[in-house]
Design a protein around this motif. Structure first.
Motif, PDB file in Angstrom:
ATOM      1  N   VAL A 302       0.837  -1.209   0.000  1.00 30.78           N
ATOM      2  CA  VAL A 302       0.000   0.000   0.000  1.00 30.78           C
ATOM      3  C   VAL A 302       0.867   1.252   0.000  1.00 30.78           C
ATOM      4  CG1 VAL A 302      -1.707   1.306   1.304  1.00 30.78           C
ATOM      5  CG2 VAL A 302      -1.928  -1.173   1.116  1.00 30.78           C
ATOM      6  N   ASN A 303       1.916   1.264   0.805  1.00 32.37           N
ATOM      7  CA  ASN A 303       2.788   2.440   0.875  1.00 32.37           C
ATOM      8  C   ASN A 303       3.430   2.738  -0.481  1.00 32.37           C
ATOM      9  OD1 ASN A 303       4.396   4.544   1.897  1.00 32.37           O
ATOM     10  ND2 ASN A 303       6.021   3.126   2.476  1.00 32.37           N
ATOM     11  N   ARG A 304       3.968   1.709  -1.114  1.00 33.29           N
ATOM     12  CA  ARG A 304       4.613   1.921  -2.421  1.00 33.29           C
ATOM     13  C   ARG A 304       3.595   2.303  -3.486  1.00 33.29           C
ATOM     14  NH1 ARG A 304       9.013  -3.135  -2.375  1.00 33.29           N
ATOM     15  NH2 ARG A 304      10.245  -2.315  -0.619  1.00 33.29           N
ATOM     16  N   ALA A 305       2.383   1.773  -3.358  1.00 31.73           N
ATOM     17  CA  ALA A 305       1.338   2.134  -4.322  1.00 31.73           C
ATOM     18  C   ALA A 305       0.964   3.604  -4.187  1.00 31.73           C
ATOM     19  CB  ALA A 305       0.112   1.253  -4.109  1.00 31.73           C
ATOM     20  N   THR A 306       0.927   4.132  -2.965  1.00 32.13           N
ATOM     21  CA  THR A 306       0.618   5.557  -2.791  1.00 32.13           C
ATOM     22  C   THR A 306       1.724   6.423  -3.376  1.00 32.13           C
ATOM     23  OG1 THR A 306       1.599   5.589  -0.557  1.00 32.13           O
ATOM     24  CG2 THR A 306      -0.762   5.162  -0.715  1.00 32.13           C
ATOM     25  N   VAL A 307       2.961   5.973  -3.247  1.00 35.44           N
ATOM     26  CA  VAL A 307       4.078   6.728  -3.838  1.00 35.44           C
ATOM     27  C   VAL A 307       3.907   6.818  -5.343  1.00 35.44           C
ATOM     28  CG1 VAL A 307       6.563   6.762  -4.232  1.00 35.44           C
ATOM     29  CG2 VAL A 307       5.685   6.152  -1.973  1.00 35.44           C
TER      30      VAL A 307
END
Length: 362
Positions: A302-307
């Protein structure tokens, strides 16, 4: 972005304990976001990247259960100094939040102790309710004592033999009125080796000498026969760790209501201009398949997807975007296996009428 610090030093631990919760950035509309100047947009995006990487720990049933047991063990360890206190051991697979729950429990204990007793002991020494160290694959008896002394910033931490450093460590814990000792990555202790056995025995000595509840965390400790201390057969009954240490296991999620609740909780934390509540929840099954129910893999995804969503200007997380985000190799290996099995199943599925009749279909 905040500057770095180490939880294995008292100053870093103090900062971890004293830092207030982050403030969630405002969710801007696409129109307002487009109206920002270059510098303002960069600052806003930077605050969102920081938020998505650190928006806090979600109280999952697994972590809540472990925390409840930790509170029970610590609150019951009020024996006088001549009696040994039981220790807690957080055990489980990687990426399930063991270190997180231990650190957060230690932080809350630190805050309560500082509120009740203040920053200075009755003798006038610095009050440090909790110490925390992590082990390495080369941890020896001297190295363990050295790390404890380093946490307290003892001036003799970088000199002295194992026995001298052990005395320094003992003095630090007693003079600072420390009541909880967190030791992470204990799976690095190889109790079949000379050094590993010495470290294991030293941990027992510390438990005998100190008015401290020890909380250990490690990976696969039961499978490594860690509680048998390298002994086998009838000799395993002589292992003291199995009698003194209470094992608390952190498990992974099943594909159930708890998983869906976790995804909903994460969904509410996202700050994207095209984001609407529930957009992540609709991908709950996909997210479970991608991560195997491991919360560490999920948070990374999720974190990398938001980036990617912020940098590309998409401002939303779609299935197509998630497909382009790589995460840990274990999860990716399982994903490739699942995809291969699905393709094979599709190739075997009857397509034409004659094939369907052969398969027994009308």
């Amino acid at each position: 972005m905040s500057s770095g610090y180490s939880l294995s030093r008292k100053d870093g631990w103090q900062r971890f304990c004293d830092t207030p919760p982050r403030v969630r950035p405002e969710t801007m509309s696409t129109k307002s976001l487009a109206a920002l100047g270059e510098d303002a947009r960069e600052d806003y995006n930077d605050s969102r990247l920081d938020w998505h990487a650190n928006f806090g720990t979600i109280a999952t049933p697994q972590l809540s259960a472990v925390r409840e047991q930790l509170e029970l063990i610590v609150d019951s360890n009020r024996q006088d100094s001549d009696r040994v206190r039981g220790a807690a051991v957080i055990d489980g697979l990687p990426g399930l939040g063991k270190t997180t729950v231990v650190n957060l429990f230690g932080r809350d204990y630190h805050r309560r102790a500082m509120r009740r007793h203040g920053p200075v002991t009755e003798a006038g020494d610095e009050h440090i309710p909790v110490f925390r160290v992590g082990l390495t694959s080369h941890t020896t008896l001297r190295e363990l004592n050295h790390r404890i002394c380093q946490f307290y910033a003892h001036p003799g931490a970088d000199r002295g033999n194992a026995a001298q450093l052990g005395t320094f460590a003992l003095d630090c814990v007693l003079s600072c009125s420390t009541r909880i000792g967190i030791i992470d990555d204990v799976h690095f202790i190889d109790q079949r080796s000379k050094d590993g056995l010495a470290v294991s025995n030293h941990l027992k000595w510390l438990a005998n000498e100190l008015p401290v509840t020890f909380i250990y965390a490690g990976v696969g400790l039961a499978e490594r026969r860690f509680f048998e201390e390298g002994l086998s057969g009838r000799s395993s009954a002589l292992a003291q760790s199995g009698r003194r240490w209470t094992r608390l296991e952190v498990g992974f999620f099943g594909h159930d209501a708890h998983w869906t609740a976790l995804i909903k909780a994460i969904d509410k934390q996202l700050v994207l201009s095209r984001w609407r509540p529930g957009q992540l929840t609709r991908h709950a099954e996909y997210l479970f398949t991608r991560t195997g129910g491991h919360i560490g893999s999920l948070m990374t995804l999720v974190n990398r997807a938001t980036v990617k969503a912020i940098r590309a200007g998409a401002e939303a997380i779609t299935r197509d975007l998630l497909d382009t985000v790589p995460i840990d190799e274990t999860a990716e290996k399982a994903r490739r296996g699942n995809e291969a099995a699905y393709r094979q199943q599709q190739r075997r599925k009857p397509t034409g009428p004659s094939e369907q009749r052969k398969a027994g279909r009308p």
